[in-house]
Design an enzyme around this catalytic site. Structure first.
Site, short mmCIF file in Angstrom:
data_model
loop_
_atom_site.label_atom_id
_atom_site.label_comp_id
_atom_site.label_asym_id
_atom_site.label_seq_id
_atom_site.Cartn_x
_atom_site.Cartn_y
_atom_site.Cartn_z
CB CYS A 2 9.90 10.33 7.35
SG CYS A 2 8.45 11.00 6.53
NE ARG A 27 12.49 4.91 8.55
CZ ARG A 27 11.89 3.91 9.18
NH1 ARG A 27 12.46 2.72 9.23
NH2 ARG A 27 10.73 4.09 9.76
CD1 TRP A 74 7.90 7.96 0.07
CD2 TRP A 74 6.06 8.02 1.33
NE1 TRP A 74 6.90 7.32 -0.60
CE2 TRP A 74 5.76 7.34 0.13
CE3 TRP A 74 5.03 8.18 2.26
CZ2 TRP A 74 4.50 6.81 -0.16
CZ3 TRP A 74 3.78 7.66 1.98
CH2 TRP A 74 3.53 6.99 0.79
CG ASN A 100 8.39 8.09 10.59
OD1 ASN A 100 7.59 8.18 9.66
ND2 ASN A 100 8.87 6.93 11.02
N GLY A 101 5.51 9.91 10.99
CA GLY A 101 4.19 9.45 11.44
C GLY A 101 3.13 10.43 10.97
CD GLU A 476 7.62 -10.72 -4.63
OE1 GLU A 476 6.55 -10.10 -4.42
OE2 GLU A 476 8.73 -10.26 -4.34
CE LYS A 480 9.39 -7.89 -5.92
NZ LYS A 480 9.57 -7.51 -4.56
CD GLU A 483 8.23 -3.65 -5.77
OE1 GLU A 483 7.67 -2.95 -4.93
OE2 GLU A 483 8.69 -4.78 -5.50
CG HIS A 499 -12.40 -18.45 -16.28
ND1 HIS A 499 -13.50 -19.22 -16.60
CD2 HIS A 499 -11.47 -19.30 -15.79
CE1 HIS A 499 -13.24 -20.49 -16.30
NE2 HIS A 499 -12.02 -20.56 -15.81
CE LYS A 601 13.65 -2.80 2.41
NZ LYS A 601 13.31 -3.71 1.30
C1 F6R Z 1 7.87 -4.92 -2.52
C2 F6R Z 1 7.92 -4.36 -1.22
C3 F6R Z 1 6.65 -4.05 -0.50
C4 F6R Z 1 6.76 -4.59 0.92
C5 F6R Z 1 5.53 -4.24 1.75
C6 F6R Z 1 5.59 -4.84 3.13
O1 F6R Z 1 9.14 -5.17 -3.06
O2 F6R Z 1 8.99 -4.14 -0.70
O3 F6R Z 1 5.56 -4.58 -1.17
O4 F6R Z 1 6.92 -5.97 0.85
O5 F6R Z 1 5.42 -2.85 1.85
O6 F6R Z 1 6.74 -4.42 3.80
P1 F6R Z 1 7.31 -5.21 5.05
O7 F6R Z 1 7.78 -6.54 4.58
O8 F6R Z 1 8.43 -4.34 5.55
O9 F6R Z 1 6.19 -5.33 6.04
#
Ligand code: F6R
Length: 606
Positions: A2, A27, A74, A100-101, A476, A480, A483, A499, A601
């Site tokens: 949050c 966040r 969140w 937050n937590g 990766e 993208k 998400e 396989h 984030k």
């Molecule tokens: C994907 C994404 C997440 C973060 C993951 C780690 O686009 O943003 O998968 O990469 O939650 O976050 P950080 O890099 O902040 O530790």
């Protein structure tokens, strides 16, 4: 996951307080609220929805006051309801808290407080904090004392901010394992989960450490250790991001802006302090075991870098998803754990680092956010210098991390005598061509990728296939797509297909193949072989490749042709194309690009 913020000022703080949670919205964004100290009482306005939506309904900045706290949520404990939205008030409405937590012992505290006559209005763990403070206040009539007594009783993680009608000019805040920073302004002081909360007003900040609390007034503040009560003196950190960097700058979404910033990010990554790269390389050479850890995207960054360390430096550095690290990583004092984290706050990654340190291992981190928990916890930290990444989906930060780790692999390669200085310089020269090539793709291919993405936006299942380094790129890229567009995309090694997964292939299954340049003949031919397997079963293929003839034109139903590039930088170009493909697909599907559903984030929970 949050965002919390607060302002102690000398004029109305409604508007800057609202702005602060807009800047923290990445966040968490399922609900939000403010608590403002008016001359008469604490006015709480809150509701579910994005900050703009809630503001539209609740007029968050309307209450008149000079002190206030705010929150963007969140949800973890309790659903997304108005009742569960922060701030929470005590029974007598004299105290308001944002948090937050996760308070892990909240159930037992709640039971006890209910027995003592407190009435709860939410299902959150947070609400116990405000009732605890209310419970302890009457005995001493000292707010600081009651606040500290309450904090000491909490188990779990928290960044907390509290205001009270009993001391109308102060914000009380405390931290353990969730981030909290103080901004020192002119005529006002600020708090926030990160610098973005107050970056428009000041660049001077102080970072709180675990088990510290602070009392903030408009013209002064002090910090104490929660348990000893000793005053803690801290150095002031100068924030080197400016507020314009955190704005959209004419792009429709932060995601697109951040994809377009990648040429500059590569340049910044290449300019990271050589001393820090050298130091990390030496740490790698001195260790018996080296692990790369990250979560989600940064796990894929780790996996990509594992390939580079093997092929360039001749060192095996297994990549482990940080949430699994405790179950898999064998660490002791001769080990080194390198954590990769954009936010520097990811719980799983921080926790894995703590575990490693507790076993005597050395720790290093590559982080984008200054003053973040991981940046401060690791023995050795490289700040990646990508600038603020606001879109919840990571693009430029990930690419920068890959480049920095590539530079480390080159340095280790030289120390390990796998590369000569001449080889290294030549590879670095190739890397220095990357910004221009990315720019070329952005200038010349965006329109075409946009068309292809719209054309295929109705496809619900994709396979993303690559071999060698193109395998983590496929992973990766598929993340993208998942998400941002909420489309199923499964990344896997192209060689793995036969396989089992091949049983899925028919004319309805769409695949993307990430081809290497033909200069890597073996990998190129093997990748073509995988395309043949799909073609033989009538699967539809989009090929990302470098324009080399000899097979591809026959196998691919659609192709995205990239500018010719050396092997060392080719995967990055494909990644940029995949980012754009996911972005435009999401635009076609009218998704919430910068704030996709259920994501945040900075994932600060287990
Ligand atoms: C994907 C994404 C997440 C973060 C993951 C780690 O686009 O943003 O998968 O990469 O939650 O976050 P950080 O890099 O902040 O530790």
């Amino acid at each position: 996951m949050c965002g919390i913020s607060g302002i102690a000022g000398s004029k109305n703080i409604g508007v800057p307080l609202l702005e602060s949670i807009k800047h923290l919205e990445y966040r968490g964004y399922d609900s939000c609220g403010v608590a403002i100290m008016t001359p008469y009482h604490i006015e709480v306005r809150k509701n579910i929805g994005y900050v703009d939506e809630v503001n539209e309904r609740e007029k968050l900045s309307e209450p008149q006051g000079e002190i206030g706290i705010a929150h963007t949520r969140w949800a973890t404990h309790g659903g997304v309801t108005k009742e569960n939205t922060h701030p929470h008030l005590s029974c007598n409405k004299d105290f308001a808290v944002v948090h937050n937590g996760i308070i892990s012992n909240y159930m037992e505290i709640k039971k006890w407080l209910i027995g003592e006559g407190h009435k709860f209005h939410s299902e959150t763990d947070t609400e116990v904090i405000v009732h605890l403070i209310e419970k302890y206040f009457p005995a001493s009539k000292d707010v600081e004392n009651a606040f500290v007594m309450a904090i000491k009783q909490l188990e779990g993680t928290y960044a907390i901010a509290m205001i009270t009608t009993n001391e109308k000019d102060k914000i009380f805040c405390a931290k353990r394992e969730s981030p909290l920073v103080i901004g020192l302004g002119d005529g006002a002081n600020y708090i926030g989960s990160d610098f973005n909360a107050f970056i428009d007003y000041t660049k001077n900040a102080v970072v709180l450490d675990d088990d510290e609390y602070a009392v903030i007034l408009r013209d002064r503040y002090f910090i104490k250790n929660t348990f000893s009560g000793d005053i803690v003196r801290k150095k002031i950190t100068q924030i080197n991001w400016d507020s314009d960097m955190a704005k959209k700058g004419g792009y429709p979404h932060y995601m697109l802006k951040e994809i377009y910033e990648q040429p500059q990010c590569v340049i910044n990554a290449m300019q990271v302090d050589k001393g820090l790269i050298r130091k990390l390389s030496e740490m790698i050479m001195e260790s018996n075991r080296v692990y790369l850890i990250g979560a989600g995207t940064t796990y894929y960054v780790s996996l990509f870098s594992e390939y580079n360390f093997s092929s360039i430096a001749g060192i095996f550095t297994p990549a482990i998803s940080s949430d699994e690290f405790k179950n898999l990583g064998e660490v002791d004092k001769d080990s080194l754990v390198i954590a990769i984290s954009q936010s520097g706050e990811t719980y799983d990654t921080l926790n894995a680092l703590k575990f490693a340190k507790s076993r005597g291992a050395k720790t290093s981190a590559i982080v984008n956010v200054m003053g973040s928990s991981i940046a401060r916890f690791a023995d050795h930290t490289i700040m990646q210098g990508s600038g603020p990444e606001i879109c919840v989906i990571s693009t430029k930060a990930a690419l920068s991390q890959m480049i920095i780790l590539l530079m480390v692999a080159l340095e280790v390669g030289v120390i390990n005598k796998k590369l000569t200085i001449k080889n290294k310089n030549e590879i670095e020269r190739n890397i220095s061509m990357l910004p221009e090539l990315i720019q070329k793709i952005l200038n010349e291919k965006s329109g075409f990728i946009h068309t292809i993405a719209y054309k295929f936006s109705h496809i619900n299942n994709w396979l993303y296939l690559g071999r060698g380094k193109y395998y983590p790129i496929a992973l990766e890229s598929s993340l993208k797509m998942k998400e941002v567009a909420y489309i199923h995309a499964e990344g896997m090694p192209a060689g793995f297909l036969k396989h089992g997964t091949i049983a899925l292939i028919d004319e309805k299954l769409y695949s993307i193949i990430f081809m290497p340049p033909k200069s890597n003949e073996e990998l190129y031919n093997l990748s073509l072989g995988s395309a043949e397997e799909i073609k033989a079963r009538k699967g539809f293929i989009i090929g990302f490749h470098f324009g080399e003839k000899g097979g591809v034109e026959r196998l691919f139903n659609e192709e995205i042709i990239l500018p010719k590039a050396q092997e060392v930088i080719a995967p990055f170009l494909e990644l940029v194309v995949a980012q754009l493909f996911a972005y435009f697909t999401a635009v076609a599907l009218k998704r919430n690009i910068d704030k996709p559903r259920s994501l945040a984030k900075s994932v600060t929970v287990a």
